[in-house]
Structures are given as structure tokens and as C-alpha cells.
Design a protein around this motif. Structure first.
Motif, mmCIF file in Angstrom:
data_model
loop_
_atom_site.group_PDB
_atom_site.id
_atom_site.type_symbol
_atom_site.label_atom_id
_atom_site.label_comp_id
_atom_site.label_asym_id
_atom_site.label_seq_id
_atom_site.Cartn_x
_atom_site.Cartn_y
_atom_site.Cartn_z
ATOM 1 N N ASP A 28 -39.242 36.925 18.724
ATOM 2 C CA ASP A 28 -39.590 35.557 18.349
ATOM 3 C C ASP A 28 -39.957 35.431 16.879
ATOM 4 O OD1 ASP A 28 -40.264 36.207 21.237
ATOM 5 O OD2 ASP A 28 -40.345 34.014 21.293
ATOM 6 N N SER A 29 -40.492 36.506 16.302
ATOM 7 C CA SER A 29 -40.902 36.462 14.898
ATOM 8 C C SER A 29 -39.714 36.311 13.960
ATOM 9 C CB SER A 29 -41.688 37.728 14.537
ATOM 10 O OG SER A 29 -40.893 38.891 14.739
ATOM 11 N N LEU A 30 -38.507 36.647 14.439
ATOM 12 C CA LEU A 30 -37.308 36.543 13.613
ATOM 13 C C LEU A 30 -36.617 35.187 13.763
ATOM 14 C CD1 LEU A 30 -35.707 40.081 14.121
ATOM 15 C CD2 LEU A 30 -37.158 39.297 12.246
ATOM 16 N N GLN A 31 -37.077 34.365 14.695
ATOM 17 C CA GLN A 31 -36.479 33.038 14.861
ATOM 18 C C GLN A 31 -36.699 32.210 13.599
ATOM 19 O OE1 GLN A 31 -38.340 31.611 18.464
ATOM 20 N NE2 GLN A 31 -36.715 32.437 19.759
ATOM 21 N N HIS A 32 -35.702 31.403 13.277
ATOM 22 C CA HIS A 32 -35.740 30.743 11.973
ATOM 23 C C HIS A 32 -34.938 29.440 12.020
ATOM 24 C CE1 HIS A 32 -36.715 31.068 7.721
ATOM 25 N NE2 HIS A 32 -35.499 30.647 7.433
ATOM 26 N N VAL A 33 -35.279 28.537 11.133
ATOM 27 C CA VAL A 33 -34.463 27.324 10.939
ATOM 28 C C VAL A 33 -33.400 27.692 9.898
ATOM 29 C CG1 VAL A 33 -34.476 24.880 10.375
ATOM 30 C CG2 VAL A 33 -36.499 25.921 11.398
ATOM 31 N N TRP A 34 -32.317 28.281 10.345
ATOM 32 C CA TRP A 34 -31.355 28.944 9.467
ATOM 33 C C TRP A 34 -30.731 28.007 8.450
ATOM 34 C CZ3 TRP A 34 -31.836 33.982 9.964
ATOM 35 C CH2 TRP A 34 -32.288 34.490 11.188
ATOM 36 N N LEU A 35 -30.366 26.822 8.874
ATOM 37 C CA LEU A 35 -29.704 25.876 7.973
ATOM 38 C C LEU A 35 -30.673 24.917 7.301
ATOM 39 C CD1 LEU A 35 -26.589 24.972 10.149
ATOM 40 C CD2 LEU A 35 -26.702 26.586 8.243
ATOM 41 N N GLY A 36 -31.928 24.975 7.673
ATOM 42 C CA GLY A 36 -32.911 24.067 7.100
ATOM 43 C C GLY A 36 -33.809 24.700 6.068
ATOM 44 N N ASP A 37 -33.636 25.981 5.824
ATOM 45 C CA ASP A 37 -34.446 26.707 4.845
ATOM 46 C C ASP A 37 -33.586 26.984 3.613
ATOM 47 O OD1 ASP A 37 -36.004 28.447 3.346
ATOM 48 O OD2 ASP A 37 -36.693 29.585 5.071
ATOM 49 N N ILE A 83 -19.201 24.562 15.823
ATOM 50 C CA ILE A 83 -19.690 25.539 16.806
ATOM 51 C C ILE A 83 -20.930 26.256 16.275
ATOM 52 C CG2 ILE A 83 -19.141 27.712 17.965
ATOM 53 C CD1 ILE A 83 -16.213 26.741 18.092
ATOM 54 N N TRP A 84 -20.855 26.700 15.016
ATOM 55 C CA TRP A 84 -21.969 27.450 14.452
ATOM 56 C C TRP A 84 -23.161 26.557 14.126
ATOM 57 C CZ3 TRP A 84 -23.041 32.577 13.807
ATOM 58 C CH2 TRP A 84 -22.031 33.472 14.183
ATOM 59 N N SER A 85 -22.934 25.280 13.941
ATOM 60 C CA SER A 85 -24.072 24.394 13.720
ATOM 61 C C SER A 85 -24.960 24.349 14.956
ATOM 62 C CB SER A 85 -23.589 22.979 13.366
ATOM 63 O OG SER A 85 -22.928 22.373 14.468
ATOM 64 N N TYR A 86 -24.373 24.457 16.150
ATOM 65 C CA TYR A 86 -25.155 24.527 17.381
ATOM 66 C C TYR A 86 -25.816 25.896 17.526
ATOM 67 C CZ TYR A 86 -23.108 20.107 18.873
ATOM 68 O OH TYR A 86 -22.741 18.782 18.946
ATOM 69 N N LEU A 87 -25.116 26.954 17.125
ATOM 70 C CA LEU A 87 -25.713 28.287 17.219
ATOM 71 C C LEU A 87 -26.881 28.444 16.262
ATOM 72 C CD1 LEU A 87 -22.481 30.499 17.438
ATOM 73 C CD2 LEU A 87 -24.029 29.865 19.299
ATOM 74 N N TYR A 88 -26.799 27.814 15.098
ATOM 75 C CA TYR A 88 -27.858 27.915 14.092
ATOM 76 C C TYR A 88 -29.012 26.944 14.342
ATOM 77 C CZ TYR A 88 -25.301 30.935 10.801
ATOM 78 O OH TYR A 88 -24.678 31.995 10.178
ATOM 79 N N ALA A 89 -28.851 26.016 15.264
ATOM 80 C CA ALA A 89 -29.882 25.007 15.512
ATOM 81 C C ALA A 89 -31.198 25.675 15.914
ATOM 82 C CB ALA A 89 -29.428 24.051 16.605
ATOM 83 N N GLY A 128 -28.227 28.998 19.989
ATOM 84 C CA GLY A 128 -27.941 30.293 20.580
ATOM 85 C C GLY A 128 -28.567 31.479 19.873
ATOM 86 N N ILE A 129 -28.606 31.465 18.558
ATOM 87 C CA ILE A 129 -29.133 32.620 17.827
ATOM 88 C C ILE A 129 -30.620 32.784 18.072
ATOM 89 C CG2 ILE A 129 -29.542 33.570 15.531
ATOM 90 C CD1 ILE A 129 -26.917 32.346 14.647
ATOM 91 N N ASN A 130 -31.389 31.712 17.941
ATOM 92 C CA ASN A 130 -32.824 31.792 18.186
ATOM 93 C C ASN A 130 -33.120 32.082 19.651
ATOM 94 O OD1 ASN A 130 -33.655 31.405 15.536
ATOM 95 N ND2 ASN A 130 -33.770 29.184 15.735
ATOM 96 N N ALA A 140 -26.409 31.651 5.572
ATOM 97 C CA ALA A 140 -25.997 31.282 6.922
ATOM 98 C C ALA A 140 -24.600 30.675 6.911
ATOM 99 C CB ALA A 140 -27.010 30.301 7.525
ATOM 100 N N VAL A 141 -24.328 29.827 5.922
ATOM 101 C CA VAL A 141 -22.985 29.245 5.793
ATOM 102 C C VAL A 141 -21.967 30.346 5.498
ATOM 103 C CG1 VAL A 141 -21.549 27.656 4.470
ATOM 104 C CG2 VAL A 141 -23.892 27.024 5.040
ATOM 105 N N ALA A 142 -22.333 31.269 4.625
ATOM 106 C CA ALA A 142 -21.434 32.388 4.308
ATOM 107 C C ALA A 142 -21.150 33.231 5.544
ATOM 108 C CB ALA A 142 -22.036 33.254 3.208
ATOM 109 N N GLY A 143 -22.138 33.335 6.437
ATOM 110 C CA GLY A 143 -21.941 34.108 7.661
ATOM 111 C C GLY A 143 -20.817 33.558 8.521
#
Length: 290
Positions: free
Chosen positions: A140-149, A119-125, A129-131, A156-159
Motif C-alpha cells: 500500500d505504501s507504493l500506491q500513488h496518483v501516477w498521472l496526477g503527480d 486503457i492505461w488511464s484506467y490502470l493508472y487511476a 488496476g496498478i494500485n 507514467a506516460v512514457a511507460g
């Protein structure tokens, strides 16, 4: 009569001891032995002493995985228990909505870790959902590739871990709150103590046993984390979320280094035992001093 009682006690204990020895002690001893061989997972294995441990000490991947595991555990323990305490404090002061909100907070714990990770892998994409939510609020400046950075992936995983078990910590803290004598809180209020003063002088000391339980459980659980980093990032990017558990999995089942992977699992066991025992001892000592 005395001997008969001892025989009865032994008769009740033997089945439990047999199960414990078969499924706990034997695998532990067998694992330690296999970590001192050159086993590839088959029946043939030669004893090599501490060779696997020397190789492990020289392997930067093990050092990095150990560091990631400790950082992950520290983030989860602090954030999960901090949020749990905050929610418990709020629910304790709002008895009308306590039951309803308690159920809502515990709902994530009913989801399997693998499902939660998906579920969270889709939210972090990147388009997830998060972006999308940040974009909807003009952030928009806070949008990020959460799992790719590499700088944010581990957090992000800890979250996800925090989201899933903060309600569990809240339930334990709330049980501790319910055991606080109302006379102490009423006396503090009559004396003019502010909300923060009541929390610091009355509630926080009385929550010491709950804190010990919560910190110990969350520490052990986060040190042994497996599903979240495996499903969300598979240890990436560039090994930024590789933990000891995923390293064990990779070596035992995919790397052809069975004995080395077992040696890493022994390191994980020692890490869990040492850190959890030390933390629990310090917190119980704090309980006795209060």
C-alpha cells in the motif's frame, strides 16, 4: 539507347517525385513561411520575419515542453530497447516458445495509441488496476496518483509508450540474433566463455545494425509522441507532460496562435532531424569500427 533509358527512368520517377513534392516538400516550405508571418489560420497573413521565433525563445512553456520531450525520448529509448534486447536474448535461447511469445510481445503494437492510452488511464487511476495490484500484495505504501503527480506523470506516460513498442524492438533484435553465426557462439562456448562473456564479445557486436535501427526508430517516434500525453494527461498536471507536439496542437487549434504553433512545429522538426541524424551517425560509425 542511353537517352531512351534516361527517359524511361524519368517517367518512372516523376510520379513519385510529384507525390513527394506535393505532400512533403510543399507543406514543409509552406510551414516555414507561415512561421514567419502573423497568420491566425486564415488567408490574411503579414510577413514578420523571425518575430515568432524570438517570442518562442522567450516563452518558458516552449523551453519546458522541449525539455519534457527530450527527457521522455531518453527514457523511452533506453527502457524500450533495454527490454527489447532482454526479451530477444531470452527468446533466442528458447526456440520452443519463440514464436508464441513473439506474437504475445507484438500484440500491444496492434492496439491503436489512443485506445492504449485510454486503457492505461484506467490502470493508472487512483482506484485502478496498478494500485489495486499493489494493495493485493500488501504494498500500500507504493500506491500513488501516477498521472496526477508532477514527479511521476511524464514517466507514467512514457511507460505506456514502452509497453506498446518494446515487443517491436524485441522483434528487430531477434532478427539480428538470428543472423549471428552459430559457429561463433559454439566456439565461444567451447572456449569456456560464460553467458555474459558470449553476449559482450560475440552477440553485442553482431547486434550493432539492429541497435542502430531500433534506437533511431524509437528516438524519432518518442520525439514525435502525441496521443499518449494528450489522452492520458492533456499536458498536465501543471504542464508536467506538455511536449512539443501537444504545444503545437494547443496553439494551432485551441490557442488562436496559429503562426506561433507552426514555429514550434518547425522547432520540433529541427529537434527530430538533428538528434536522430547525430544518433544514427554515431551508431553507424560504431558499426564500422566493430
Amino acid at each position: 539507347m542511353f537517352h531512351r533509358r534516361r527517359a524511361t527512368m524519368a517517367a518512372f520517377l516523376l510520379p513519385a517525385l510529384a507525390v513527394y513534392g506535393t505532400f512533403m516538400l510543399y507543406p514543409l516550405v509552406r510551414g516555414v513561411y507561415l512561421s514567419m508571418t502573423d497568420s491566425l489560420g486564415g488567408p490574411i497573413a503579414n510577413f514578420v520575419g523571425t518575430e515568432q521565433y524570438r517570442a518562442m525563445a522567450d516563452d518558458p512553456d516552449v523551453t519546458a515542453a522541449l525539455w519534457h520531450t527530450i527527457v521522455y525520448a531518453a527514457v523511452v529509448v533506453v527502457a524500450q530497447n533495454g527490454l527489447g534486447l532482454l526479451f530477444a536474448s531470452m527468446l533466442f535461447r528458447r526456440p520452443r516458445v519463440r514464436k508464441t511469445l513473439s506474437v504475445l510481445l507484438l500484440t500491444p503494437t496492434l492496439v491503436s495509441p489512443v485506445m492504449a492510452a485510454f486503457i492505461w488511464s484506467y490502470l493508472y487511476a487512483p482506484e485502478g488496476g496498478i494500485n489495486a495490484l499493489l494493495g493485493a500484495f500488501g504494498l500500500d505504501s507504493l500506491q500513488h496518483v501516477w498521472l496526477g503527480d508532477t514527479s511521476t506523470a511524464l514517466y507514467a506516460v512514457a511507460g505506456v509508450n514502452i509497453w506498446m513498442f518494446a515487443g517491436y524492438s524485441c522483434a528487430i533484435f531477434l532478427a539480428g540474433y538470428m543472423s549471428v553465426p552459430t559457429e561463433l557462439l559454439d566456439a565461444a562456448a567451447v572456449d569456456g566463455a560464460s553467458g555474459w562473456q558470449r553476449f559482450r564479445s560475440v552477440e553485442w557486436p553482431m547486434l550493432a545494425p539492429s541497435l542502430t535501427v531500433n534506437v533511431t526508430l524509437s528516438l524519432i517516434g518518442s520525439l514525435k509522441v502525441f496521443e499518449f500525453p494528450l489522452v492520458l494527461t492533456n499536458g498536465g498536471p501543471a504542464g508536467a507532460t506538455e511536449t512539443l507536439t501537444t504545444l503545437v496542437y494547443r496553439n494551432v487549434f485551441g490557442g488562436g496562435k496559429f503562426a506561433f504553433g507552426v514555429a514550434v512545429s518547425v522547432l520540433l522538426l529541427v529537434t527530430v532531424v538533428v538528434l536522430s541524424s547525430a544518433t544514427s551517425s554515431m551508431l553507424r560509425l560504431r558499426e564500422r569500427r566493430i
